[in-house]
Design an enzyme around this catalytic site. Structure first.
Site, PDB file in Angstrom:
ATOM      1  N   PHE A 149       1.209  -4.550  -7.809  1.00 29.58           N
ATOM      2  CA  PHE A 149       1.398  -5.936  -7.369  1.00 29.58           C
ATOM      3  C   PHE A 149       2.483  -6.677  -8.199  1.00 29.58           C
ATOM      4  O   PHE A 149       3.119  -7.557  -7.782  1.00 29.58           O
ATOM      5  CB  PHE A 149       0.174  -7.048  -7.414  1.00 29.58           C
ATOM      6  CG  PHE A 149      -0.055  -7.417  -8.698  1.00 29.58           C
ATOM      7  CD1 PHE A 149       0.458  -8.726  -9.134  1.00 29.58           C
ATOM      8  CD2 PHE A 149      -0.823  -6.725  -9.686  1.00 29.58           C
ATOM      9  CE1 PHE A 149       0.080  -9.100 -10.319  1.00 29.58           C
ATOM     10  CE2 PHE A 149      -1.214  -6.967 -10.891  1.00 29.58           C
ATOM     11  CZ  PHE A 149      -0.700  -8.293 -11.327  1.00 29.58           C
ATOM     12  N   LYS A 173       3.475   2.469   0.410  1.00 29.84           N
ATOM     13  CA  LYS A 173       2.005   1.733   0.535  1.00 29.84           C
ATOM     14  C   LYS A 173       2.169   0.722  -0.663  1.00 29.84           C
ATOM     15  O   LYS A 173       1.844   1.053  -1.696  1.00 29.84           O
ATOM     16  CB  LYS A 173       1.000   2.715   0.158  1.00 29.84           C
ATOM     17  CG  LYS A 173      -0.306   2.453   0.886  1.00 29.84           C
ATOM     18  CD  LYS A 173      -0.881   1.325   0.292  1.00 29.84           C
ATOM     19  CE  LYS A 173      -1.461   1.284  -0.892  1.00 29.84           C
ATOM     20  NZ  LYS A 173      -1.834  -0.066  -1.326  1.00 29.84           N
ATOM     21  N   GLU A 176      -1.536  -4.486  -1.778  1.00 29.66           N
ATOM     22  CA  GLU A 176      -2.125  -5.437  -0.755  1.00 29.66           C
ATOM     23  C   GLU A 176      -2.267  -6.989  -1.375  1.00 29.66           C
ATOM     24  O   GLU A 176      -2.499  -7.639  -0.559  1.00 29.66           O
ATOM     25  CB  GLU A 176      -3.488  -4.955  -0.446  1.00 29.66           C
ATOM     26  CG  GLU A 176      -4.799  -4.893  -1.536  1.00 29.66           C
ATOM     27  CD  GLU A 176      -4.643  -3.586  -2.198  1.00 29.66           C
ATOM     28  OE1 GLU A 176      -3.362  -3.114  -2.737  1.00 29.66           O
ATOM     29  OE2 GLU A 176      -5.714  -3.087  -2.758  1.00 29.66           O
ATOM     30  N   SER A 226      -2.104   0.919 -12.691  1.00 25.60           N
ATOM     31  CA  SER A 226      -2.965   1.074 -13.793  1.00 25.60           C
ATOM     32  C   SER A 226      -3.116   2.394 -14.240  1.00 25.60           C
ATOM     33  O   SER A 226      -3.210   3.459 -13.256  1.00 25.60           O
ATOM     34  CB  SER A 226      -4.203   0.073 -13.740  1.00 25.60           C
ATOM     35  OG  SER A 226      -4.792   0.778 -12.631  1.00 25.60           O
ATOM     36  N   CYS A 281       4.774  -4.526 -16.909  1.00 25.36           N
ATOM     37  CA  CYS A 281       4.266  -3.344 -17.402  1.00 25.36           C
ATOM     38  C   CYS A 281       5.208  -3.328 -18.902  1.00 25.36           C
ATOM     39  O   CYS A 281       4.985  -2.357 -19.819  1.00 25.36           O
ATOM     40  CB  CYS A 281       4.545  -2.118 -16.672  1.00 25.36           C
ATOM     41  SG  CYS A 281       6.313  -1.830 -16.144  1.00 25.36           S
ATOM     42  N   GLU A 382      -5.631  -3.443 -21.822  1.00 25.41           N
ATOM     43  CA  GLU A 382      -4.360  -4.000 -21.373  1.00 25.41           C
ATOM     44  C   GLU A 382      -4.788  -5.298 -20.745  1.00 25.41           C
ATOM     45  O   GLU A 382      -5.491  -5.321 -19.553  1.00 25.41           O
ATOM     46  CB  GLU A 382      -3.635  -3.145 -20.295  1.00 25.41           C
ATOM     47  CG  GLU A 382      -2.479  -3.538 -19.601  1.00 25.41           C
ATOM     48  CD  GLU A 382      -1.843  -2.705 -18.593  1.00 25.41           C
ATOM     49  OE1 GLU A 382      -2.477  -2.151 -17.797  1.00 25.41           O
ATOM     50  OE2 GLU A 382      -0.763  -2.874 -18.467  1.00 25.41           O
TER      51      GLU A 382
HETATM   52  P1  NAD Z   1      -3.450  -0.905  -9.581  1.00 25.80           P
HETATM   53  O1  NAD Z   1      -3.645   0.277 -10.266  1.00 25.80           O
HETATM   54  O2  NAD Z   1      -4.734  -1.764  -9.416  1.00 25.80           O
HETATM   55  O3  NAD Z   1      -2.888  -0.894  -7.925  1.00 25.80           O
HETATM   56  C1  NAD Z   1      -1.758   0.090  -7.925  1.00 25.80           C
HETATM   57  C2  NAD Z   1      -1.755   0.753  -6.523  1.00 25.80           C
HETATM   58  O4  NAD Z   1      -2.825   1.403  -6.411  1.00 25.80           O
HETATM   59  C3  NAD Z   1      -1.917  -0.459  -5.466  1.00 25.80           C
HETATM   60  O5  NAD Z   1      -0.977   0.070  -4.166  1.00 25.80           O
HETATM   61  C4  NAD Z   1      -3.410  -0.352  -5.140  1.00 25.80           C
HETATM   62  O6  NAD Z   1      -3.601  -0.474  -3.654  1.00 25.80           O
HETATM   63  C5  NAD Z   1      -3.689   1.233  -5.380  1.00 25.80           C
HETATM   64  N1  NAD Z   1      -5.051   1.287  -5.895  1.00 25.80           N
HETATM   65  C6  NAD Z   1      -5.850   0.469  -6.310  1.00 25.80           C
HETATM   66  N2  NAD Z   1      -7.125   0.880  -6.670  1.00 25.80           N
HETATM   67  C7  NAD Z   1      -7.026   2.030  -6.079  1.00 25.80           C
HETATM   68  C8  NAD Z   1      -8.006   3.235  -6.122  1.00 25.80           C
HETATM   69  N3  NAD Z   1      -9.389   3.067  -6.397  1.00 25.80           N
HETATM   70  N4  NAD Z   1      -7.900   4.166  -5.461  1.00 25.80           N
HETATM   71  C9  NAD Z   1      -6.400   4.602  -4.695  1.00 25.80           C
HETATM   72  N5  NAD Z   1      -5.643   3.519  -4.881  1.00 25.80           N
HETATM   73  C10 NAD Z   1      -5.934   2.317  -5.496  1.00 25.80           C
HETATM   74  O7  NAD Z   1      -2.445  -1.839 -10.282  1.00 25.80           O
HETATM   75  P2  NAD Z   1      -2.009  -3.457 -10.228  1.00 25.80           P
HETATM   76  O8  NAD Z   1      -3.025  -4.213 -10.572  1.00 25.80           O
HETATM   77  O9  NAD Z   1      -1.457  -3.570  -8.626  1.00 25.80           O
HETATM   78  O10 NAD Z   1      -0.662  -3.365 -11.153  1.00 25.80           O
HETATM   79  C11 NAD Z   1      -0.887  -3.797 -12.539  1.00 25.80           C
HETATM   80  C12 NAD Z   1      -0.842  -2.345 -13.407  1.00 25.80           C
HETATM   81  O11 NAD Z   1       0.240  -1.739 -13.066  1.00 25.80           O
HETATM   82  C13 NAD Z   1      -0.962  -2.751 -14.812  1.00 25.80           C
HETATM   83  O12 NAD Z   1      -1.526  -1.725 -15.384  1.00 25.80           O
HETATM   84  C14 NAD Z   1       0.514  -2.310 -15.164  1.00 25.80           C
HETATM   85  O13 NAD Z   1       0.756  -2.031 -16.555  1.00 25.80           O
HETATM   86  C15 NAD Z   1       0.854  -1.181 -14.247  1.00 25.80           C
HETATM   87  N6  NAD Z   1       2.270  -1.183 -14.091  1.00 25.80           N
HETATM   88  C16 NAD Z   1       2.833  -0.072 -14.745  1.00 25.80           C
HETATM   89  C17 NAD Z   1       4.220  -0.120 -14.651  1.00 25.80           C
HETATM   90  C18 NAD Z   1       5.211   1.045 -15.359  1.00 25.80           C
HETATM   91  O14 NAD Z   1       6.526   1.262 -15.079  1.00 25.80           O
HETATM   92  N7  NAD Z   1       4.475   2.009 -16.188  1.00 25.80           N
HETATM   93  C19 NAD Z   1       5.199  -0.652 -13.914  1.00 25.80           C
HETATM   94  C20 NAD Z   1       4.485  -1.844 -13.118  1.00 25.80           C
HETATM   95  C21 NAD Z   1       2.845  -2.066 -13.419  1.00 25.80           C
END
Ligand code: NAD
Length: 498
Positions: A149, A173, A176, A226, A281, A382
């Site tokens: 997000f 994808k 959401e 994450s 991030c 985090e």
């Molecule tokens: P998230 O892991 O909750 O979601 C990321 C994606 O995974 C979304 O599209 C979501 O729909 C999907 N998702 C969520 N739960 C899922 C599940 N159980 N099974 C399958 N798919 C699932 O992350 P977020 O809250 O949207 O974003 C924040 C996180 O992203 C933080 O941990 C941040 O550090 C990380 N991030 C990392 C970088 C990087 O470059 N390393 C960059 C941006 C964000």
């Protein structure tokens, strides 16, 4: 209530699933839309259409692809304000920050405009008598991006311009929580002349993600999100034979040495910790103050934290907006309280912030916790909110060891006026992206972005040369054009040069 739908073959598409998720306006704390959540059958339909589109697009000439990319670049550039408003309304970050992420995404498009050069192969003349060898790279097929997000335009743009330039079709994808910007991006690809079906958008949650991971039509997955989900994506996509890069979470440390310009360091620390409400991030969430720098760093960041202008991202005077959901706010506030209970000293407390006119918004003010130790939850988790934890170390070696003991390895920075300390730091830290007096060292698009350890599963970073490598595979040709039949040359032993 507005319903955000999918994008398939150049058009808005409803799919078959009627499940939805709420899209909030985090500044107001109200629902502003709902987004469809795709079923497995919906994802299969999108993947099959993407496979058909790939057959044609992969045969397009480099000049055709370049024309589309240049047109796309112009269109995105012309829609920065509109895209930024969509981001701000669904994510919460301030408009200037949203425009900044679009700018960083555009740099990847500009990099991808150079695809004819990036895809140049190698050629070796006369590797054996009358034999030449050359190599080139081909696209993989349908590739998918599953994105978080916090950067609804930039993170997908780390992926799709490069993947498409390489001749792949792309299934996005998006998160959401803030899905609208991806729909405008899809429209801009169409207007740029990209054939229908080469860029599709499917909204969804775990059901859609699992369908992508299991789809036999999808050859590769780029994920950013994450760490627990990144690890899962890497394992499940690998198990179905896909190429996968899965970027995870972070805990980014900045070391401040006593020889640093403390005023400069404090200003940059505060911007890096509280910009985008800490939902980056590459945000600095842990400052490691070395020796005598300790008290002056805490004093300076505490004073600056009080001056950060917090409020709706739509108001251009503000520097920091709300966090993304009520659940995120409650989690962050809970961790701050736990930090205090576990012995940290709260020098700036953002738990009670209320913004007039936005009383229901998901706001947390800039927060500084001093005397944090590595066993506290506020350090181990985090937080992904506007919280800066300050730890103390006696020496630069102790500070480097502290960073290396952390499971994450995304970004890190040092503030110092000593070249030798900076060099020791850059060589000693086990982290992918390093800043020297630069707190948020996000590489330019022509380098690749990626962390180490629990911040990345897979072996390729995104965009830049590693992105091109990820979205293509190599062919090496060994060729001979005999002028007459040399049957006597055929041999049963392993081929060696002559
Ligand atoms: P998230 O892991 O909750 O979601 C990321 C994606 O995974 C979304 O599209 C979501 O729909 C999907 N998702 C969520 N739960 C899922 C599940 N159980 N099974 C399958 N798919 C699932 O992350 P977020 O809250 O949207 O974003 C924040 C996180 O992203 C933080 O941990 C941040 O550090 C990380 N991030 C990392 C970088 C990087 O470059 N390393 C960059 C941006 C964000």
């Amino acid at each position: 209530m507005k319903t955000i739908k999918h994008w398939l073959n150049g058009e808005i598409w409803e799919g078959t699933s009627t499940r939805t998720s709420t899209v909030f306006n985090p500044a107001l704390g109200t629902q502003q839309a709902e987004v469809l959540l795709a079923s497995k059958a919906d994802v299969d339909t999108v993947a099959a259409a993407s496979r058909d589109a790939y057959e044609l697009w992969s045969q397009s000439s480099l000049s055709q692809r370049t024309k589309v990319l240049f047109a796309f670049r112009e269109l995105v550039n012309g829609h920065i304000d509109e895209l930024a408003e969509l981001i701000t309304d669904e994510h919460g970050k301030v408009l200037s920050d949203a425009a900044g992420e679009i700018q960083r995404g555009l740099e990847v498009v500009e990099f991808a405009c150079g695809i004819p050069t990036l895809l140049k192969g190698d050629y070796s003349d006369q590797v054996s008598t009358n034999v030449d060898t050359y190599s080139f790279r081909e696209p993989l097929g349908v590739v998918s991006g599953i994105t978080p997000f916090n950067f609804p335009v930039m993170v997908p743009m780390w992926m799709h311009p490069v993947a498409i330039a390489c001749g792949n079709s792309f299934v996005l994808k998006p998160s959401e929580r803030d899905p609208s910007a991806s729909m405008l991006i899809a429209e801009l690809w169409k207007r740029a002349g990209l054939p229908d079906g080469v860029f599709n958008v499917v909204h969804g949650d775990k059901e859609a993600v699992d369908a992508i991971l299991d789809s036999p039509d999808i050859a590769a997955v780029s994920f950013v999100g994450s760490t627990p989900i990144a690890r899962y994506i890497h394992e499940r996509a690998s198990a179905t034979g896909k190429r996968v890069q899965a970027l995870g979470g972070a805990k980014n440390h900045a070391i401040v040495l006593p020889d640093a310009d403390i005023d400069f360091a404090a200003k940059h620390l505060v911007a890096a910790a509280f910009g985008s409400a800490g939902e980056r991030c590459m945000a600095i969430s842990a400052a490691v103050a070395v020796g005598s720098a300790g008290d002056s760093v805490v004093e300076a960041v505490t004073a600056l934290a009080a001056d950060v202008k917090v409020g709706s991202g739509r108001d251009t005077d503000n520097e920091m907006g709300p966090v993304v959901t009520a659940a995120a706010r409650d989690r962050i506030v809970g961790l701050i309280s736990t930090g205090e209970r576990q012995g940290a000293k709260l020098t700036a407390d953002g738990r009670e912030v209320v913004i007039p006119g936005y009383e229901s918004g998901y706001f947390v003010g800039p927060t500084v916790l001093d005397n944090v130790t590595t066993d506290m939850d506020v350090y181990r988790e985090e937080i992904f909110g506007p919280v800066l934890a300050v730890l103390r170390a006696e020496t630069v070696d102790e500070a480097i060891a502290l960073i290396n003991a952390n499971p994450y390895g995304n970004g890190t920075a040092i503030f110092t006026s000593s070249g030798s300390a900076a060099r020791k730091f850059q060589r000693g830290v086990k982290v992918g992206m390093i800043g020297i007096n630069v707190p948020v060292p996000v590489p330019m698009a022509y380098y690749s972005f990626g962390g180490w350890k629990d911040s990345l599963f897979g072996d390729k970073h995104v965009h830049g040369p590693e992105g091109v490598s990820f979205y293509t595979r190599a062919k090496v040709v060994t060729a001979r054009w005999p002028e007459e039949h040399h049957a006597a040359d055929a041999s049963y032993h392993f081929p060696t040069s002559k």
